[in-house]
Every structure is written in C-alpha cells, then in structure tokens.
Design a protein around this motif. Structure first.
Motif, short mmCIF file in Angstrom:
data_model
loop_
_atom_site.label_atom_id
_atom_site.label_comp_id
_atom_site.label_asym_id
_atom_site.label_seq_id
_atom_site.Cartn_x
_atom_site.Cartn_y
_atom_site.Cartn_z
N ALA A 28 55.89 86.24 85.40
CA ALA A 28 57.12 86.24 84.60
C ALA A 28 57.94 84.98 84.87
O ALA A 28 58.51 84.40 83.94
N LEU A 29 57.98 84.55 86.12
CA LEU A 29 58.67 83.31 86.45
C LEU A 29 58.01 82.13 85.74
O LEU A 29 58.69 81.29 85.16
N ALA A 30 56.68 82.09 85.74
CA ALA A 30 55.96 81.01 85.07
C ALA A 30 56.28 80.98 83.58
O ALA A 30 56.48 79.90 83.01
N ALA A 47 66.92 74.37 89.55
CA ALA A 47 67.94 74.99 88.70
C ALA A 47 67.32 76.07 87.83
O ALA A 47 67.89 77.16 87.67
N ALA A 48 66.15 75.80 87.26
CA ALA A 48 65.49 76.78 86.40
C ALA A 48 65.08 78.03 87.18
O ALA A 48 65.23 79.15 86.69
N ILE A 49 64.59 77.85 88.40
CA ILE A 49 64.23 79.00 89.23
C ILE A 49 65.49 79.79 89.59
O ILE A 49 65.51 81.01 89.54
N GLY A 50 66.55 79.09 89.95
CA GLY A 50 67.82 79.77 90.25
C GLY A 50 68.35 80.53 89.06
O GLY A 50 68.82 81.67 89.20
N ALA A 92 68.90 84.58 88.85
CA ALA A 92 70.20 85.15 88.48
C ALA A 92 70.05 86.09 87.29
O ALA A 92 70.62 87.18 87.27
N ALA A 93 69.27 85.69 86.29
CA ALA A 93 69.06 86.54 85.11
C ALA A 93 68.31 87.82 85.47
O ALA A 93 68.49 88.85 84.83
N ASP A 152 71.20 87.27 91.84
CA ASP A 152 72.06 86.09 91.84
C ASP A 152 72.50 85.62 93.21
O ASP A 152 73.15 84.60 93.32
N ARG A 153 72.14 86.29 94.27
CA ARG A 153 72.45 85.72 95.58
C ARG A 153 71.58 84.50 95.84
O ARG A 153 71.86 83.72 96.73
#
Length: 96
Positions: free
Chosen positions: A34-36, A75-78, A82-83, A87-88
C-alpha cells in the motif's frame, strides 16, 4: 527513516551499497504494498518485498539522487503515515 517508523532490515556490514531494505518497527506496522502504491501516485518508486516473512521494502540509492529526492521520499512517506492515522511519524527533512 527511523523517525518515520522504519529501520534497516539488514545490518550495516551486510548491506549492499546500491539498495537498502527497510521494515517497520514493531510499534509502527505498515503495509509495504500500500505504501508503494501511494508513493507511485507521487512519482516515487520503492520495491515492496518480504524478507524473513516480514513486510518490508527496498529503496534504491544509486544514480542521480540528490538531497531533494531524499526529502521528497521522506515527505511522501510521512504524508502516507499521517493519512493512515499514524501521524506521530511526521515528515522529516534530510539533514546533512
């Protein structure tokens, strides 16, 4: 990557110089596939995989990669974390 909930899966002496495998920390589960997908929507590519039955992904670190590219990936991974309600693990900037 540690600030985003990921640690290298392979110890430093055994890592290849062109690719790094990351896995979520035990307290920071993440679906690598899902991250990919989320990163691909932003024009970024990682390689989801399973090493030792752990969800993980690989990041290539060879070629014309600059600090801005690293910052974009972090930034994209962060943003993804968060989404996903984690979000920590906020986006961080690459520090030289």
């Amino acid at each position: 990557m540690a600030a985003l909930g990921f640690l290298p899966l392979i110890d430093q002496p055994h890592r290849a110089p062109i690719i790094i495998t990351f896995a979520p920390r035990p307290d920071a589960a993440c679906d690598a596939a899902a991250l990919a997908e989320a990163l691909a929507e932003r024009g970024l590519v990682i390689y989801p995989s399973k090493h030792w039955r752990r969800d993980s992904f690989r990041v290539g670190v060879i070629g014309a990669i600059g600090e801005d590219d690293i910052d974009d990936l972090l930034a994209a991974i962060g943003d993804y974390r968060a989404a996903a309600g984690q979000d920590r693990h906020r986006a961080v900037r690459h520090e030289t």
